[in-house]
Scaffold this active site. Structure first.
Site, mmCIF file in Angstrom:
data_model
loop_
_atom_site.group_PDB
_atom_site.id
_atom_site.type_symbol
_atom_site.label_atom_id
_atom_site.label_comp_id
_atom_site.label_asym_id
_atom_site.label_seq_id
_atom_site.Cartn_x
_atom_site.Cartn_y
_atom_site.Cartn_z
ATOM 1 N N ALA A 106 0.858 -1.176 0.000
ATOM 2 C CA ALA A 106 0.000 0.000 0.000
ATOM 3 C C ALA A 106 0.900 1.233 0.000
ATOM 4 C CB ALA A 106 -0.889 -0.011 1.234
ATOM 5 N N GLY A 154 0.428 -5.015 0.804
ATOM 6 C CA GLY A 154 -0.703 -5.072 -0.120
ATOM 7 C C GLY A 154 -0.347 -5.718 -1.459
ATOM 8 N N GLU A 180 -0.655 -9.280 -0.888
ATOM 9 C CA GLU A 180 -2.088 -9.582 -0.723
ATOM 10 C C GLU A 180 -2.818 -9.609 -2.061
ATOM 11 O OE1 GLU A 180 -2.335 -6.414 2.237
ATOM 12 O OE2 GLU A 180 -3.219 -7.849 3.632
#
Ligand code: CAA
Length: 259
Positions: free
Chosen positions: A67, A110, A113
């Site tokens: 992120a 992220g 992910e």
């Protein structure tokens, strides 16, 4: 296929849509704009009858380094919770067409992910995975604690998430997170080849297989087996099922209609 700010979209083989994350200066750090573009491109691919499978990749240096920390730094609880921050990051799991993540370089936070949300994960041999959020005083927020744990087991996931330690492509493979590891420069070709192979199969059967495998994570074994059998019965209603078995008996190549 649309034109995007942080995403390149192409068709490298028949039936294959390739999405290349393209924020090189930030090592493909994920912000809302980039994730929205990924979601839009996946939705568009799902609506396109010519497309049977999707490949998502980054650069040789980074799949995605997580992120966007700069964008997250000043977030507060009201903005995060009230604004449902990153809830749309998981939208790719709604794709009914299979997605292959081809991971070279960093897949952190992220980025890891997003890669784990894909149906198949292929890694380049120099890929670096990790959930380093703990080092930022926070935790994974886009499914990392759940998907990593299901993929590699509790004790390994716990160790990685609590230490924030990175892991290699070989470890990802040994632990069952990556389906295959390729030399970095061959990774994308191999991912596209597999996607083309999938796209060459009967589309409704592909959809049904993906649906049924995913059900394995959502229910008990007996419920899952029943779920599978019901979709299997359903496929007897498809023309492609009849064509596939007829072609086998007639010793010819099947021609799929997607019906
Ligand atoms: N967010 C914003 N910018 C990032 C970034 C990120 N996650 N990762 C890298 N960048 C930027 C850097 O700030 C740098 O930009 P500037 O030159 O403008 O400062 C540029 O990308 C290149 O990065 P580095 O100079 O750091 O490159 P490096 O080769 O020395 O290191 C790296 C590479 C180890 C990946 C390092 O960049 C790094 O540790 N990145 C952060 C990884 C991380 O913690 N990710 C988790 C984010 S939190 C999260 O993802 C929450 C969630 O679950 C949803």
């Amino acid at each position: 296929a649309g034109s995007y700010e942080h995403l390149l979209v192409s068709k490298p083989a028949p039936g294959v849509r390739l999405l290349t994350l393209n924020r090189p200066k930030a090592l493909n750090a994920l912000n809302n704009a980039l994730v929205s573009e990924i979601n839009h491109a996946i939705t568009t691919a799902n609506q396109d009858k010519e497309i049977g499978a999707i490949v998502i990749t980054g650069s040789e240096r980074a799949f995605a380094a997580g992120a966007d920390i700069k964008a997250m730094k000043d977030l507060n609880f009201a903005k995060a919770y009230g604004g449902n921050f990153i809830s749309h990051w998981s939208d790719q799991i709604n794709s009914r067409k299979p997605i292959i993540a081809a991971v070279n370089g960093y897949a952190l936070g992220g980025g890891c992910e997003i890669a784990m949300m894909a149906d198949i994960l292929y890694a380049g041999d120099k890929a670096v995975f990790g959930q380093p959020e703990i080092k930022l005083g926070t935790m994974p927020g886009a499914g990392g604690t759940q998907r990593l744990t299901r993929a590699i087991g509790k004790v390994r996931a716990m160790e990685l998430i609590l230490t924030g330690r990175n892991f290699t492509a070989q470890e990802a493979f040994d632990w069952g997170l990556a389906a295959r590891v390729f030399p970095a420069e061959k990774l994308l070709d191999e991912a596209v080849k597999a996607a083309a192979e999938i796209a060459g199969n009967a589309p409704l059967a592909v959809m049904a297989c993906k649906d049924a495998v995913n059900q394995a994570f959502e229910s008990s074994l007996s419920t899952g087996v029943r779920y599978e059998r019901n979709i299997f019965y359903g496929l007897f209603g498809s023309e492609d099922r009849r064509e596939g078995m007829t072609a086998f008996v007639e010793k010819r190549k099947a021609e799929w209609k997607g019906e």
